[in-house]
Design an enzyme around this catalytic site. Structure first.
Site, PDB file in Angstrom:
ATOM      1  N   HIS A  63       0.817  -1.219   0.000  1.00 55.77           N
ATOM      2  CA  HIS A  63       0.000   0.000   0.000  1.00 55.77           C
ATOM      3  C   HIS A  63       0.848   1.265   0.000  1.00 55.77           C
ATOM      4  CE1 HIS A  63      -3.404  -2.593   1.837  1.00 55.77           C
ATOM      5  NE2 HIS A  63      -3.496  -2.534   0.539  1.00 55.77           N
ATOM      6  N   HIS A  64       2.119   1.152  -0.405  1.00 56.81           N
ATOM      7  CA  HIS A  64       2.968   2.357  -0.375  1.00 56.81           C
ATOM      8  C   HIS A  64       2.470   3.388  -1.368  1.00 56.81           C
ATOM      9  CE1 HIS A  64       4.652   0.458  -3.906  1.00 56.81           C
ATOM     10  NE2 HIS A  64       5.289   1.564  -4.195  1.00 56.81           N
ATOM     11  N   LYS A  69      -2.765  -2.387  -7.799  1.00 57.67           N
ATOM     12  CA  LYS A  69      -3.105  -2.710  -9.188  1.00 57.67           C
ATOM     13  C   LYS A  69      -2.591  -4.085  -9.545  1.00 57.67           C
ATOM     14  CE  LYS A  69      -4.535  -1.099 -13.224  1.00 57.67           C
ATOM     15  NZ  LYS A  69      -5.250  -2.377 -13.377  1.00 57.67           N
ATOM     16  N   LYS A  93       7.250  -4.482 -10.371  1.00 61.27           N
ATOM     17  CA  LYS A  93       7.105  -4.151 -11.796  1.00 61.27           C
ATOM     18  C   LYS A  93       6.652  -2.693 -11.962  1.00 61.27           C
ATOM     19  CE  LYS A  93       4.420  -7.157 -13.717  1.00 61.27           C
ATOM     20  NZ  LYS A  93       3.437  -7.962 -14.467  1.00 61.27           N
ATOM     21  N   LYS A 105      -2.931  -8.725  -6.920  1.00 58.31           N
ATOM     22  CA  LYS A 105      -3.275  -9.761  -7.905  1.00 58.31           C
ATOM     23  C   LYS A 105      -4.490 -10.514  -7.412  1.00 58.31           C
ATOM     24  CE  LYS A 105      -1.415 -11.345 -11.721  1.00 58.31           C
ATOM     25  NZ  LYS A 105      -0.593 -10.479 -12.591  1.00 58.31           N
ATOM     26  N   SER A 360      -2.502   0.167 -18.657  1.00 60.77           N
ATOM     27  CA  SER A 360      -3.602   0.204 -17.680  1.00 60.77           C
ATOM     28  C   SER A 360      -3.573   1.527 -16.929  1.00 60.77           C
ATOM     29  CB  SER A 360      -3.446  -0.920 -16.650  1.00 60.77           C
ATOM     30  OG  SER A 360      -4.010  -2.113 -17.110  1.00 60.77           O
TER      31      SER A 360
HETATM   32  N1  GLU Z   1      -2.043  -8.811 -15.579  1.00 61.32           N
HETATM   33  C1  GLU Z   1      -1.089  -7.892 -16.097  1.00 61.32           C
HETATM   34  C2  GLU Z   1       0.227  -8.051 -15.396  1.00 61.32           C
HETATM   35  O1  GLU Z   1       0.526  -9.067 -14.847  1.00 61.32           O
HETATM   36  C3  GLU Z   1      -1.597  -6.478 -16.108  1.00 61.32           C
HETATM   37  C4  GLU Z   1      -1.922  -5.878 -14.794  1.00 61.32           C
HETATM   38  C5  GLU Z   1      -2.649  -4.536 -14.866  1.00 61.32           C
HETATM   39  O2  GLU Z   1      -2.802  -4.016 -15.954  1.00 61.32           O
HETATM   40  O3  GLU Z   1      -3.035  -4.062 -13.815  1.00 61.32           O
HETATM   41  O4  GLU Z   1       1.068  -7.188 -15.440  1.00 61.32           O
END
Ligand code: GLU
Length: 467
Positions: A63-64, A69, A93, A105, A360
């Site tokens: 949560h930083h 996402k 990432k 996730k 995204s």
């Molecule tokens: N599922 C993709 C990933 O592993 C996209 C995640 C996203 O767009 O939030 O990077």
């Protein structure tokens, strides 16, 4: 195969990199752990009237930055360890490519082929409802996206379900990867593959690095093998071919194929949809099992399927000089060390497949701005170019043709702006991590982790710890 579990794999890579940073041990532990792990089980009524219990997860790793996402996958292999590992990878990432989100996730443990579309819709909506109830979704809270086994259709259902329960003016930003009509963005479907291509191209353009691998610089003429022809694998291959690389091998569920002379991707896609697989594709040799082609002769190997595909069992047999990790976690840390020992270059997942989340981010920005990229400036830009071109015409006494004018005076619309933003992101991040690689004498994965740990760590370091 006695490789570590997935979350442990991610943490091993983290620890390796953390040794090159200055952060306090406690802070590093805070960075590694998953902040929230939600496990849900819910019933759905199947088309035949029977009740079936479905299991799913959503993990918010860090949560930083908010919102968190990350995609949602629908697959039988989904479990808590996998979801935690993938959520952690999302944090690192996003940080590597400067996308201002924490990592998350989700996953639902189902075999999609065993359910009708109506049932999949019910599962998606009910899962979303669970997320809403537990406060695990929202444009400023946690924003899902597509992943393995999900796509725009599911994201549309998620938005629709969320909107029924919310009056938030930014509701459209509760999920990305949506159909365009529902607030999606042009270029999101292609984004991960497009980013994979930009990343590999950037690596191959580095003369010094290519020389060290015994390869010519540039993508032109380089042979590559792709594992998985889903959305990411297909688009990665498509852009690689457009830039002059040669597709020589493909691995799919039903088996693998190889041809030294090159494989026609579009014809193969048509064959695959007719025959439910790639084996037997004319002009290619069918190999004995689906992973055999990973060990074949090629310059670049692109695993674009699931995690743990390159492990201690097959790593020693892989001949490719460059591994472009389009999937999340395709190489175990044991396999990584074996391949690195041989002197190959691994372009890691925590950088290379970041194109999806980057676009995204653009989609989410579009949603909370309530305006399409290019809407305000495209015409203005075109008119300015036209004015400059008309001065050039007067000075040079040469009239531009209509075709030339169209090309030279093109303003940036959504598609062009998204693509240029993605290209810029992938190139900048590659050079950042490649510099760290050289400065610290580490591999690219460790360099990407060092970059991420430094960025996340600095934020945590400035945050108040509440009693
Ligand atoms: N599922 C993709 C990933 O592993 C996209 C995640 C996203 O767009 O939030 O990077």
């Amino acid at each position: 195969m006695s490789d570590y579990k997935f979350f442990e794999q991610v943490n091993r890579s983290f620890d390796k990199a953390a040794a090159y940073t200055e952060f306090d041990k406690g802070l590093l532990s805070q960075m590694k752990i998953c902040n929230d792990v939600l496990h849900v089980t819910f019933p759905i009524e199947r088309d035949n009237g029977k009740i079936e219990v479905i299991e799913g997860w959503r993990v918010e790793h860090s949560h930083h930055k908010l919102p968190t996402k990350g995609g949602i996958r629908f697959n039988m292999m989904v479990n808590e360890d996998e979801t935690m590992a993938l959520a952690a990878l999302m944090t690192y990432k996003c940080s590597v490519v400067d996308v201002p989100f924490g990592g998350a996730k989700g996953g639902v443990k189902i075999d999609k082929s065993k359910f009708s579309e109506r049932e999949i819709e019910k599962i998606t909506r009910r899962y979303t409802y669970e997320l809403i109830k537990k406060n695990f979704i929202g444009p400023g809270i946690d924003v899902p996206a597509p992943d393995y086994g999900t796509g725009a259709k599911e994201m549309g259902w998620i938005l629709d379900t969320f909107r029924q329960m919310s009056t938030d003016i930014n509701a459209e930003g509760c999920v990305t990867g949506k159909p365009i009509e529902q607030g999606g963005i042009r270029g999101r479907t292609e984004a991960t593959g497009r980013g994979v291509f930009f990343g590999i191209r950037e690596a191959c353009d580095n003369k010094e690095d290519m020389k060290a691998l015994g390869l010519k610089h540039g993508l032109e003429g380089k042979t590559f093998v792709v594992q998985g022809l889903g959305n990411v694998g297909y688009h990665s291959a498509k852009y690689m071919i457009e830039d002059g690389a040669i597709l020589v091998g493909v691995a799919e569920m039903d088996g693998s194929i190889y041809s030294e002379k090159g494989i026609d991707l579009e014809k193969l896609m048509a064959y695959k949809s007719q025959n439910n697989g790639v084996t037997g594709f004319p002009g290619t040799q069918t190999l004995k099992n689906s992973s055999s082609v990973l060990e074949s002769e090629c310059d670049i190997l692109i695993p674009a399927a699931l995690e743990n595909q390159i492990n201690s069992d097959n790593a020693g047999k892989i001949k490719a000089k460059i591994i472009g990790e389009a999937a999340n976690g395709p190489t175990t840390s044991e396999a990584h060390d074996i391949i690195k020992e041989r002197g190959a270059l691994i372009i890691p997942d925590n950088y290379l497949n970041a194109g999806g989340v980057t676009v995204s981010y653009f989609e989410w920005l579009k949603n909370i701005q309530h305006v399409r990229f290019g809407r305000m400036g495209k015409r203005f830009e075109e008119n300015s170019y036209k004015k400059i071109l008309s001065v050039i015409e007067t000075v040079s006494e040469r009239k531009f043709t209509d075709k030339e004018l169209k090309f030279l005076a093109k303003g940036g619309g959504e598609e062009e702006l998204v693509d240029s933003g993605l290209e810029e992101t992938m190139i900048t991040a590659y050079n950042q991590i490649n510099e760290i690689r050289k400065e610290k004498g580490v591999d690219l994965r460790t360099a990407a982790f060092i970059s991420a740990i430094n960025k996340v760590g600095r934020i945590y370091g400035q945050m108040g710890i509440f009693p």
